[in-house]
Scaffold this motif. Structure first.
Motif, short mmCIF file in Angstrom:
data_model
loop_
_atom_site.label_atom_id
_atom_site.label_comp_id
_atom_site.label_asym_id
_atom_site.label_seq_id
_atom_site.Cartn_x
_atom_site.Cartn_y
_atom_site.Cartn_z
N THR A 35 -0.08 -4.09 -8.32
CA THR A 35 -1.51 -3.78 -8.44
C THR A 35 -1.77 -2.32 -8.76
O THR A 35 -2.86 -1.97 -9.20
N ARG A 36 -0.77 -1.45 -8.49
CA ARG A 36 -0.89 0.00 -8.70
C ARG A 36 -2.00 0.62 -7.86
O ARG A 36 -2.48 1.71 -8.15
N GLU A 37 -2.40 -0.05 -6.80
CA GLU A 37 -3.44 0.47 -5.92
C GLU A 37 -2.87 1.07 -4.64
O GLU A 37 -3.60 1.68 -3.86
N HIS A 38 -1.56 0.90 -4.43
CA HIS A 38 -0.94 1.37 -3.19
C HIS A 38 -0.17 2.67 -3.46
O HIS A 38 0.91 2.65 -4.05
N TYR A 39 -0.74 3.77 -3.02
CA TYR A 39 -0.09 5.08 -3.16
C TYR A 39 -0.62 6.00 -2.05
O TYR A 39 -1.68 5.77 -1.47
N PRO A 40 0.14 7.07 -1.72
CA PRO A 40 -0.23 7.90 -0.56
C PRO A 40 -1.43 8.80 -0.84
O PRO A 40 -1.56 9.39 -1.90
N VAL A 41 -2.30 8.88 0.16
CA VAL A 41 -3.46 9.77 0.12
C VAL A 41 -3.42 10.65 1.37
O VAL A 41 -3.28 10.14 2.49
N ASN A 100 -5.33 0.72 1.74
CA ASN A 100 -5.40 0.26 3.12
C ASN A 100 -5.44 1.49 4.03
O ASN A 100 -4.41 2.08 4.34
N PHE A 101 -6.64 1.84 4.46
CA PHE A 101 -6.81 3.06 5.26
C PHE A 101 -5.99 3.04 6.54
O PHE A 101 -5.57 4.09 7.04
N TYR A 102 -5.74 1.85 7.07
CA TYR A 102 -5.04 1.73 8.35
C TYR A 102 -3.53 1.66 8.20
O TYR A 102 -2.82 1.53 9.19
N ALA A 103 -3.04 1.74 6.98
CA ALA A 103 -1.59 1.84 6.75
C ALA A 103 -1.24 3.32 6.66
O ALA A 103 -1.53 3.99 5.68
N THR A 104 -0.65 3.86 7.73
CA THR A 104 -0.48 5.30 7.84
C THR A 104 0.98 5.71 7.91
O THR A 104 1.85 4.95 8.34
N THR A 105 1.22 6.94 7.49
CA THR A 105 2.52 7.59 7.63
C THR A 105 2.26 8.98 8.21
O THR A 105 1.49 9.75 7.64
#
Length: 208
Positions: A97-103, A155-160
C-alpha cells in the motif's frame, strides 16, 4: 533504500536493528533477511538475531548470510530499540500500500533531543508517494544520543521507541524490549515530566 546509506562517519561497519511496518503494526524483527538489510547500503552491517544477543555480519554479497537466516521469523510488537552511538535503524516499508512508513512524533513527551533534525523522515514521506520509486527500506543513522519516538504513518498506535546511548555507554544484549514500566526504566527512558506515572500512564505516554 532511502535515507542514510552508511554507518556513522569514520565507521566501515556498524550494527543495525530492523522494524517492519505494516498491517500487523510496528514489529521489531530479530532475524531479518539479509537482502533487506543490505539493500543499497555502502557498509557492512551487523544484526542482532535474537533476544540473547547473537550477532551475524552481513554484506551486500553475502550469500552465506542468506543461507543461515532463520525461516521462522521472530518479532516483537511496538518495540523499544537501543542503539549504540552512531548505529542505525532500518525500517522495512515494503508493504504494497506504500502507506506504512516511520513518522517522527516530535511532540511526544518521551523525546529528549529538541534539536533532532528529522528532515530525512519528512522527505522520505514525500518519496513514498511517488509510484515510480521502488522503495523497500529506509535506513537512518543516529549520531546524537537521546530518545526518539516514531509511529507508523498509517497506524498512530504502532510505535517504535529508539534510545541512542552515549559514546561511554553500551546497549544490552537484546535487540528489542517490550514497552513496559520495567523495561523503560532499565533502558533509561523516562517522560520529560515531574509527574509520578503508573505503568498505564507510561504506556499512554508512548502513544501520545
Amino acid at each position: 533504500s532511502l535515507g542514510s546509506k552508511a554507518c556513522a562517519a569514520n565507521r566501515t561497519s556498524c550494527e543495525v536493528k530492523m522494524v517492519r511496518l505494516g498491517e500487523a503494526g510496528a514489529q521489531g524483527v530479530f532475524n531479518p533477511s539479509a537482502d533487506l538489510l543490505t539493500a543499497n547500503t555502502t557498509a557492512n552491517v551487523t544484526v542482532t538475531t535474537n533476544a540473547t544477543g547473537t550477532r551475524r555480519m552481513l554484506s551486500q554479497s553475502s550469500s552465506t548470510a542468506n543461507a543461515t537466516a532463520s525461516s521462522i521469523e521472530k518479532t516483537l510488537a511496538n518495540p523499544i530499540v537501543c542503539l549504540n552511538f552512531g548505529e542505525a535503524m532500518i525500517w522495512d516499508v515494503s508493504h504494497p500500500t506504500r502507506e506504512h512508513y516511520p513518522v517522527y512524533q516530535k511532540d511526544n513527551l518521551l523525546n529528549t533531543n529538541d534539536q533532532f533534525d528529522y528532515t530525512e523522515f519528512r522527505t522520505f514521506a514525500e518519496k513514498m508517494k511517488d509510484p515510480n520509486l521502488n522503495i523497500r527500506t529506509f535506513m537512518f543513522t543516529f549520531d546524537q544520543p537521546g530518545v526518539y519516538v516514531f509511529n507508523d504513518n498509517a497506524n498512530f498506535y504502532a510505535t517504535t521507541v529508539v534510545r541512542v546511548v552515549s559514546v561511554t555507554e553500551r546497549c544490552g544484549s537484546s535487540a528489542f524490549e517490550p514497552v513496559t514500566e520495567s523495561s523503560m526504566l532499565s533502558t533509561g527512558i523516562k517522560r520529560e515530566s515531574n509527574l509520578l506515572l503508573t505503568p498505564d500512564w507510561i504506556l499512554i505516554g508512548v502513544l501520545m
